[in-house]
Design an enzyme around this catalytic site. Structure first.
Site, short mmCIF file in Angstrom:
data_model
loop_
_atom_site.label_atom_id
_atom_site.label_comp_id
_atom_site.label_asym_id
_atom_site.label_seq_id
_atom_site.Cartn_x
_atom_site.Cartn_y
_atom_site.Cartn_z
N ASP A 163 -61.14 -29.08 -76.07
CA ASP A 163 -60.08 -29.11 -77.06
C ASP A 163 -60.61 -28.56 -78.38
OD1 ASP A 163 -60.64 -31.71 -79.04
OD2 ASP A 163 -61.51 -31.91 -77.04
N SER A 164 -59.75 -27.84 -79.09
CA SER A 164 -60.07 -27.32 -80.42
C SER A 164 -61.34 -26.48 -80.40
CB SER A 164 -60.16 -28.49 -81.41
OG SER A 164 -60.12 -28.03 -82.74
N ALA A 165 -62.38 -26.90 -81.12
CA ALA A 165 -63.63 -26.16 -81.11
C ALA A 165 -64.20 -26.04 -79.69
CB ALA A 165 -64.66 -26.83 -82.03
N ILE A 194 -57.28 -26.71 -74.65
CA ILE A 194 -56.37 -27.61 -75.35
C ILE A 194 -56.43 -27.32 -76.85
CG2 ILE A 194 -55.74 -30.01 -75.79
CD1 ILE A 194 -57.44 -30.72 -73.28
N HIS A 294 -52.08 -31.32 -83.75
CA HIS A 294 -53.38 -31.00 -83.19
C HIS A 294 -54.04 -32.21 -82.52
CE1 HIS A 294 -56.76 -28.30 -82.83
NE2 HIS A 294 -57.57 -29.17 -83.38
#
Length: 325
Positions: A163-165, A194, A294
């Site tokens: 997810d994200s980074a 994600i 987010h």
């Protein structure tokens, strides 16, 4: 916030502060929970060191009961946190991955890469690559000794996810592995992305009007990545000046999940659209979750939409999987 504190040299809101004496105070992502048995999901987990020389570790998860003749897909997972906060032991991530394992019936290896600013980028990418090499050592008979991988994993069904980074990391590893020696031995079936963390200097869509959050994301990246290219560094902007040929992704399937209220949503959709048009031979899917922001699933793991997202990931990891007779 530390903007008015003369002792603070850098305030990376809302994640951390750096003081003038060099002290780093992380404000978020600092809680930890031990590995073990999760009674709610009946999932087991344990912590292991995978690269002794650097101290890079991982938390590995598996269902409590696995039939001996059954081998499970392996999901190599990279957590988010803007490359500067959180660990595999963070309670919200631990809860989320317990639920993912229970729903998907997979083994998850959650990689604890080193964080900026103590270890500025590209350290997180190199640590994550080293983790993939360690996974491959179990396939090649080159010393991989982790029993949960040896006993329970089908190495013909390996996925990257994050997810994200962490989704950003998964993308870059899937590009790197194609032309590497590692890619000859460890096949990646798919990537579950994600709310992927991609960015750029020139704003698009919502970034044009949401100047506050645009500036926040700018500052996060400039803090963790010492690059003269800033937010158009190819690590964060895969499409700047043709820097990344997504057609070279070494996998057959990609699932991109975005959220309606997320400032990163438009970059995630752009990634999906560019991938579809790139000539890449795989199958891309887009899941756009209405009304959420987010990594909402980390904060609200029991919400209807979080459960729906987990089921979609479970379906993605198990698509085409032969049943055990």
């Amino acid at each position: 916030m530390g903007f008015n504190n003369p002792d603070v040299s850098v305030d990376v809101f809302p994640y951390l502060r750096v003081y003038r004496d060099g002290t780093i105070e992380r404000i978020a992502g600092t809680e930890v929970v031990p590995a073990g048995h999760d009674s709610e999901t009946d999932v087991l987990s344990k912590d292991i060191v995978i690269v002794p020389g650097t101290g890079v570790s991982a938390r590995v998860y598996r269902p409590n009961f696995v039939r001996k003749e059954q081998k499970l897909p392996l999901v190599v997972y990279f957590h988010g946190g803007a490359f500067c906060i959180a660990t595999v032991a963070e309670p919200k991530y631990h809860t989320s991955l317990n639920k993912l394992v229970a729903e998907s019936n997979v083994v998850v290896l959650s990689v604890d890469y080193r964080l900026a600013p103590e270890h500025p980028l590209p350290v997180a990418y190199e640590d994550s690559w080293a983790a993939l090499q360690w996974v491959a050592s179990h396939v090649l008979g080159e010393g991989g000794q982790e029993n949960w991988l040896k006993d329970y994993v089908d190495f013909e069904q390996v996925f990257l996810a994050g997810d994200s980074a962490g989704a950003n990391i998964a993308h870059h590893l899937a590009l790197r592995i194609k032309d590497s020696d590692l890619g000859q031995h460890l096949k990646i079936l798919g990537i579950g992305m994600i709310h992927p963390y991609f960015w750029g200097i020139t704003p698009i869509e919502t970034e044009i009007t949401d100047r506050f959050r645009k500036e926040l994301v700018d500052n996060w990246w400039l803090f963790v990545c010492p690059s003269d290219k800033g937010c158009d560094d190819p690590l964060i902007n895969p499409f700047v000046d043709g820097a990344s040929d997504v057609a070279g992704l070494a996998c057959d399937r990609v699932l991109v999940i975005v959220a309606e209220k997320d400032i990163l949503r438009d970059r995630g959709k752009l990634y999906y659209e560019k991938l579809v048009k790139s000539g890449w031979q795989g199958t891309a899917e887009l899941m756009d979750i209405e009304g959420e922001d987010h990594v909402f699933h980390i904060f609200e793991p029991n919400s209807v939409k979080a459960k729906g997202m987990t089921k979609r990931l479970a379906s993605f990891f198990n698509k085409g999987k032969a049943p055990v007779l």
